[in-house]
Design an enzyme around this catalytic site. Structure first.
Site, short mmCIF file in Angstrom:
data_model
loop_
_atom_site.label_atom_id
_atom_site.label_comp_id
_atom_site.label_asym_id
_atom_site.label_seq_id
_atom_site.Cartn_x
_atom_site.Cartn_y
_atom_site.Cartn_z
N ARG A 1 15.91 37.56 73.84
CA ARG A 1 15.04 37.95 74.98
C ARG A 1 15.71 38.96 75.92
O ARG A 1 15.16 39.43 76.96
CB ARG A 1 14.79 36.89 75.74
CG ARG A 1 13.70 35.60 75.22
CD ARG A 1 13.66 34.48 75.72
NE ARG A 1 14.26 33.44 74.87
CZ ARG A 1 14.28 32.05 75.15
NH1 ARG A 1 13.84 31.66 76.27
NH2 ARG A 1 14.93 31.39 74.32
N GLY A 2 17.18 38.98 75.77
CA GLY A 2 17.74 39.71 76.51
C GLY A 2 17.45 41.13 77.08
O GLY A 2 17.96 41.80 78.03
N ASP B 1 29.00 42.63 72.17
CA ASP B 1 30.14 41.81 72.28
C ASP B 1 31.00 41.73 71.24
O ASP B 1 31.65 42.76 70.85
CB ASP B 1 29.81 40.40 72.80
CG ASP B 1 30.97 39.67 73.52
OD1 ASP B 1 31.85 40.23 73.52
OD2 ASP B 1 30.56 38.36 73.68
N GLY C 1 29.97 41.88 68.29
CA GLY C 1 29.50 42.74 67.31
C GLY C 1 28.62 42.12 66.14
O GLY C 1 28.14 42.63 65.24
N THR D 1 26.29 39.88 65.69
CA THR D 1 24.78 40.04 66.11
C THR D 1 24.41 41.36 65.28
O THR D 1 23.41 41.24 64.42
CB THR D 1 24.12 39.62 67.26
OG1 THR D 1 24.80 38.78 67.99
CG2 THR D 1 22.94 39.46 67.36
N LYS E 1 30.82 45.69 75.31
CA LYS E 1 32.26 45.01 75.69
C LYS E 1 33.10 45.40 74.41
O LYS E 1 33.47 44.85 73.70
CB LYS E 1 32.24 43.58 75.76
CG LYS E 1 31.57 42.84 77.01
CD LYS E 1 31.62 41.45 77.03
CE LYS E 1 30.92 40.78 78.21
NZ LYS E 1 30.85 38.99 77.68
N ASP F 1 21.31 36.55 80.22
CA ASP F 1 21.25 35.09 80.80
C ASP F 1 22.39 34.27 80.60
O ASP F 1 23.35 34.66 79.91
CB ASP F 1 20.09 34.27 80.38
CG ASP F 1 20.65 34.03 78.47
OD1 ASP F 1 21.10 34.90 77.97
OD2 ASP F 1 20.50 32.75 78.37
P1 IMP Z 1 27.80 39.46 69.86
O1 IMP Z 1 27.06 38.99 68.51
O2 IMP Z 1 28.89 38.76 70.19
O3 IMP Z 1 28.00 40.83 69.83
O4 IMP Z 1 26.88 39.03 70.95
C1 IMP Z 1 25.79 39.84 71.28
C2 IMP Z 1 24.78 38.42 71.90
O5 IMP Z 1 25.51 37.71 73.03
C3 IMP Z 1 23.81 39.33 72.89
O6 IMP Z 1 22.89 39.68 72.67
C4 IMP Z 1 23.80 38.70 74.14
O7 IMP Z 1 22.72 37.72 73.99
C5 IMP Z 1 25.21 37.48 74.23
N1 IMP Z 1 25.98 37.99 75.00
C6 IMP Z 1 27.43 38.43 75.03
N2 IMP Z 1 27.95 38.65 75.94
C7 IMP Z 1 27.25 38.25 76.92
C8 IMP Z 1 27.30 38.12 78.36
O8 IMP Z 1 28.32 38.33 79.06
N3 IMP Z 1 26.36 37.54 79.06
C9 IMP Z 1 25.23 37.19 78.60
N4 IMP Z 1 24.97 37.14 77.19
C10 IMP Z 1 26.03 37.83 76.39
MG MG Z 2 20.92 38.84 72.92
#
Ligand code: IMP
Ligand code: MG
Length: 182
Positions: free
Chosen positions: A42-43, A102, A104, A106, A130, A158
């Protein structure tokens, strides 16, 4: 509101940068026969809807997916597809629109998954990047803002499903999520 430590990106800054991203995307897809924007629920919802209105192309299709890799403020390192696309993306230009890159995990798992459906092209547009916390090699084709390793909320992002409606991006006071574990 002392749950918010500080405002990191103001509303007017978001508006300006999203407009720039829209202009770049518009220019880059001039010769496309049709672009499918894939919003990751939903982000990305707020970013998606602002971005879409700044893309000046014909034949723009919206589709959405729900993936999850997060339980709270820390990455679990696993991605699950909870809601899949409606559209057939084979032979189509697709642009994945995400709130934040973040670790990466996902995005890289998602890209791998969607690549199997043979899109003509696949790019990623994220609002926030990030880079410091990246754990897999992945880069956004379009990124709004590089940010430090703070947990941020607002403009769609969120913490435990709250704060998405804030019109700015803010750093959450760590006491909000530390409190939970006391
Ligand atoms: P990744 O797989 O670590 O890159 O995470 C990506 C997902 O984590 C994003 O789609 C966000 O939903 C969530 N996320 C990562 N960092 C934050 C943050 O600082 N605030 C809120 N959601 C975050
Ligand atoms: Mg997300």
């Amino acid at each position: 509101m002392n749950e918010i430590k500080k405002i990191l990106i103001r509303e007017d800054e978001l508006k300006e940068r999203v407009k720039d991203l829209g202009l770049r995307i518009t220019a880059d897809y001039q010769s496309s026969e049709g672009l499918i924007l894939i919003g990751i629920l939903r982000g990305s919802v707020i970013f998606f809807s602002d971005l879409a209105r700044n893309i000046n192309l014909k034949n723009v299709v919206f589709d959405f997916m729900t993936v999850t890799s997060y339980s709270s403020e820390k990455s679990s390192g696993e991605v699950k597809i909870l809601k899949d696309l409606v559209e057939n993306i084979e032979g189509k230009d697709i642009l994945i629109v995400e709130d934040i890159l973040d670790s990466g995990f996902t995005m890289s798992l998602l890209k791998e998954h969607l690549q199997k459906r043979n899109p003509k092209s696949m790019k990623v547009c994220c609002l926030l990047d990030k880079a410091e916390t990246r754990r897999v090699k992945i880069k956004a084709d379009y990124a709004g803002f590089g940010i430090d390793n703070d947990f941020v909320v607002g403009y769609g992002l969120d913490y435990n499903q709250n704060y998405r409606n804030l019109p700015y991006v803010a750093v959450l006071n760590p006491s909000v999520y530390l409190k939970k574990h006391l």
